[in-house]
Design an enzyme around this catalytic site. Structure first.
Site, mmCIF file in Angstrom:
data_model
loop_
_atom_site.group_PDB
_atom_site.id
_atom_site.type_symbol
_atom_site.label_atom_id
_atom_site.label_comp_id
_atom_site.label_asym_id
_atom_site.label_seq_id
_atom_site.Cartn_x
_atom_site.Cartn_y
_atom_site.Cartn_z
ATOM 1 N N LYS A 13 10.404 -16.345 -17.299
ATOM 2 C CA LYS A 13 11.304 -15.241 -16.948
ATOM 3 C C LYS A 13 11.047 -14.011 -17.832
ATOM 4 O O LYS A 13 10.960 -12.901 -17.323
ATOM 5 C CB LYS A 13 12.774 -15.665 -17.110
ATOM 6 C CG LYS A 13 13.201 -16.834 -16.252
ATOM 7 C CD LYS A 13 14.707 -17.064 -16.323
ATOM 8 C CE LYS A 13 15.224 -17.387 -17.704
ATOM 9 N NZ LYS A 13 14.718 -18.640 -18.296
ATOM 10 N N ARG A 88 24.378 -17.635 -16.408
ATOM 11 C CA ARG A 88 23.898 -18.991 -16.653
ATOM 12 C C ARG A 88 24.910 -20.039 -16.189
ATOM 13 O O ARG A 88 24.644 -21.225 -16.278
ATOM 14 C CB ARG A 88 23.671 -19.173 -18.157
ATOM 15 C CG ARG A 88 22.197 -19.279 -18.551
ATOM 16 C CD ARG A 88 22.179 -19.397 -20.053
ATOM 17 N NE ARG A 88 20.957 -19.898 -20.588
ATOM 18 C CZ ARG A 88 20.007 -19.134 -21.129
ATOM 19 N NH1 ARG A 88 20.106 -17.830 -21.113
ATOM 20 N NH2 ARG A 88 18.958 -19.704 -21.687
ATOM 21 N N ARG A 127 3.809 -21.133 -26.404
ATOM 22 C CA ARG A 127 4.490 -19.902 -26.836
ATOM 23 C C ARG A 127 4.678 -19.902 -28.347
ATOM 24 O O ARG A 127 4.435 -18.895 -29.011
ATOM 25 C CB ARG A 127 5.845 -19.814 -26.124
ATOM 26 C CG ARG A 127 6.669 -18.624 -26.524
ATOM 27 C CD ARG A 127 7.767 -18.363 -25.533
ATOM 28 N NE ARG A 127 8.945 -19.195 -25.754
ATOM 29 C CZ ARG A 127 9.950 -19.330 -24.890
ATOM 30 N NH1 ARG A 127 9.889 -18.734 -23.722
ATOM 31 N NH2 ARG A 127 10.995 -20.077 -25.172
ATOM 32 N N ARG A 139 11.350 -18.978 -32.748
ATOM 33 C CA ARG A 139 12.752 -19.265 -32.429
ATOM 34 C C ARG A 139 13.134 -20.661 -32.901
ATOM 35 O O ARG A 139 12.387 -21.613 -32.673
ATOM 36 C CB ARG A 139 12.958 -19.174 -30.905
ATOM 37 C CG ARG A 139 12.973 -17.774 -30.389
ATOM 38 C CD ARG A 139 12.937 -17.742 -28.892
ATOM 39 N NE ARG A 139 13.956 -18.575 -28.253
ATOM 40 C CZ ARG A 139 14.301 -18.481 -26.977
ATOM 41 N NH1 ARG A 139 13.713 -17.579 -26.205
ATOM 42 N NH2 ARG A 139 15.210 -19.261 -26.473
ATOM 43 N N ARG A 150 18.349 -27.719 -23.955
ATOM 44 C CA ARG A 150 18.450 -26.478 -23.160
ATOM 45 C C ARG A 150 18.181 -26.782 -21.680
ATOM 46 O O ARG A 150 18.803 -26.201 -20.798
ATOM 47 C CB ARG A 150 17.454 -25.434 -23.688
ATOM 48 C CG ARG A 150 17.905 -24.863 -25.038
ATOM 49 C CD ARG A 150 16.777 -24.193 -25.789
ATOM 50 N NE ARG A 150 16.234 -23.041 -25.109
ATOM 51 C CZ ARG A 150 15.019 -22.554 -25.328
ATOM 52 N NH1 ARG A 150 14.214 -23.139 -26.221
ATOM 53 N NH2 ARG A 150 14.602 -21.494 -24.696
HETATM 54 P P1 AMP Z 1 17.289 -17.551 -23.868
HETATM 55 O O1 AMP Z 1 16.559 -16.615 -24.767
HETATM 56 O O2 AMP Z 1 17.686 -16.928 -22.576
HETATM 57 O O3 AMP Z 1 16.551 -18.854 -23.695
HETATM 58 O O4 AMP Z 1 18.663 -17.915 -24.597
HETATM 59 C C1 AMP Z 1 18.675 -18.528 -25.856
HETATM 60 C C2 AMP Z 1 20.038 -19.130 -26.106
HETATM 61 O O5 AMP Z 1 21.031 -18.098 -26.091
HETATM 62 C C3 AMP Z 1 20.492 -20.126 -25.075
HETATM 63 O O6 AMP Z 1 19.989 -21.422 -25.310
HETATM 64 C C4 AMP Z 1 22.007 -20.048 -25.240
HETATM 65 O O7 AMP Z 1 22.432 -20.739 -26.391
HETATM 66 C C5 AMP Z 1 22.230 -18.571 -25.506
HETATM 67 N N1 AMP Z 1 22.442 -17.826 -24.269
HETATM 68 C C6 AMP Z 1 21.649 -16.861 -23.748
HETATM 69 N N2 AMP Z 1 22.148 -16.380 -22.612
HETATM 70 C C7 AMP Z 1 23.301 -17.057 -22.390
HETATM 71 C C8 AMP Z 1 24.270 -17.038 -21.359
HETATM 72 N N3 AMP Z 1 24.144 -16.214 -20.314
HETATM 73 N N4 AMP Z 1 25.304 -17.894 -21.448
HETATM 74 C C9 AMP Z 1 25.451 -18.709 -22.493
HETATM 75 N N5 AMP Z 1 24.560 -18.789 -23.495
HETATM 76 C C10 AMP Z 1 23.496 -17.981 -23.446
#
Ligand code: AMP
Length: 325
Positions: A13, A88, A127, A139, A150
């Site tokens: 994404k 999400r 990555r 990360r 996740r």
């Molecule tokens: P991402 O970079 O999108 O993979 O997000 C990393 C982490 O941020 C996720 O594993 C969640 O803990 C938190 N997070 C990001 N976006 C959301 C969302 N829309 N709702 C809840 N938690 C989020």
């Protein structure tokens, strides 16, 4: 243009968002990036989110909804945005609907990147290796253990959005297992249909895809664009009607579906694009998370197998093809 990118962690994404941002001159809105910035700055939101993120869970809805509500108010978001990692959960999607409605804005589409889960771990490992090679901070949630959490969160809380947006005729599913540039091409192709919103070329391409369902992916995508260019002499409306009739004839429907097939001759390309994308899910369904076969059968998209499925399943395909203008 206002878009959502949907897909599990590691689906690509972020990569696609960067490309689309350049292509359409819109801003990327990644809640993950915003939350990581908040954690780094030790803001109250960051402090709240830190441990949840590290464990692979989801930050509470009200927190991320608040972040997005503020962010879409910013002047740079006025030209459009691409949401990566939001919504999400279904409550987040509902809140987004409300936020947009209040502002008189509309979503143009939801692009779902479907991937084979077994490839995700490898992708995330790659990555991490790349980030390390560039000397970037890795990360803390990019570890095999946290990734599996996740993914579980995605399946339980985010995957229902596939249904949510599919029902609203917003979903465009792309095979995320293709090479990056092919995924980009495919996204641009479905988006051009959206942009044209009834434009003839888009209508034709979509109609063809609708006629041969189960086609979002490498080979089918090629087939779809090939048949789209082949059909360039025919008016889009005719092609849509033909596709609808074909689907209806295959299903040997009772009066209801036949009536629907008749109606389809009046449909615009945009709706056909959405219907085509929704129907193209069968193949991709099988690629994701092992529940695919059942899902593909349930949705009755037009694989050979699905063609033998009961009328009810194919009736749904016909309805998707024919509902709304
Ligand atoms: P991402 O970079 O999108 O993979 O997000 C990393 C982490 O941020 C996720 O594993 C969640 O803990 C938190 N997070 C990001 N976006 C959301 C969302 N829309 N709702 C809840 N938690 C989020």
């Amino acid at each position: 243009m206002r878009l959502i990118l949907l897909g599990p962690p590691g689906a690509g994404k972020g990569t696609q968002a960067k490309i689309l941002v350049e292509r359409y001159g819109i801003v990327p809105l990644s809640t993950g990036d915003m939350l990581r910035a908040a954690v780094a700055a030790a803001t109250p939101i960051g402090l709240k989110a830190k441990d949840i993120m590290a464990s692979g869970g989801l930050v509470p809805d009200e927190v991320v909804i608040g972040i997005i509500a503020d962010r879409i108010e910013q002047p740079d978001a006025a030209r459009g945005f691409i949401l990566d990692g939001f919504p999400r959960t279904v409550p987040q999607a509902e809140a987004l609907d409300g936020l947009l409605k209040e502002r008189g804005l509309k979503l143009d589409g939801v692009v779902e990147l479907r991937v084979n889960e077994s490839a995700l771990l490898q992708r995330v490992e790659a990555r991490v290796a790349q980030m390390q090679a560039r000397g970037e901070t890795v990360r803390i949630d990019d570890t095999p253990e946290v990734l599996s959490k996740r993914l579980a969160a995605y399946r339980a809380q985010t995957e229902p959005l596939v249904h949510y947006y599919s029902e609203r005729r917003m979903l465009m599913t792309i095979d995320g297992m293709m090479p990056i540039d092919e995924v980009t091409r495919e996204i641009e192709r479905v988006l051009s249909a959206v942009v044209a919103a009834g434009g003839k070329a888009a209508g034709k391409a979509s109609a063809r895809r609708t006629a041969k369902p189960g086609t979002v992916g490498r080979t089918p995508a090629k087939r779809a664009s090939k048949s789209a260019s082949k059909s360039s002499a025919k008016p889009a409306r005719k092609t849509v009607r033909k596709a609808a009739k074909k689907a209806a004839a295959k299903a040997k429907p009772a009066g209801k579906a036949r009536k629907a097939a008749k109606k389809a001759g009046k449909r615009t390309g945009r709706v056909a694009a959405k219907a085509g994308a929704a129907k193209g899910r069968a193949k991709a369904d099988r690629d994701t998370s092992g529940r695919g076969r059942k899902a593909a059968q349930g949705r009755g998209a037009g694989t050979k197998k699905a063609a033998k499925k009961p009328v009810r399943a194919r009736g749904k395909a016909v309805r998707q093809l024919t509902k709304r203008r």
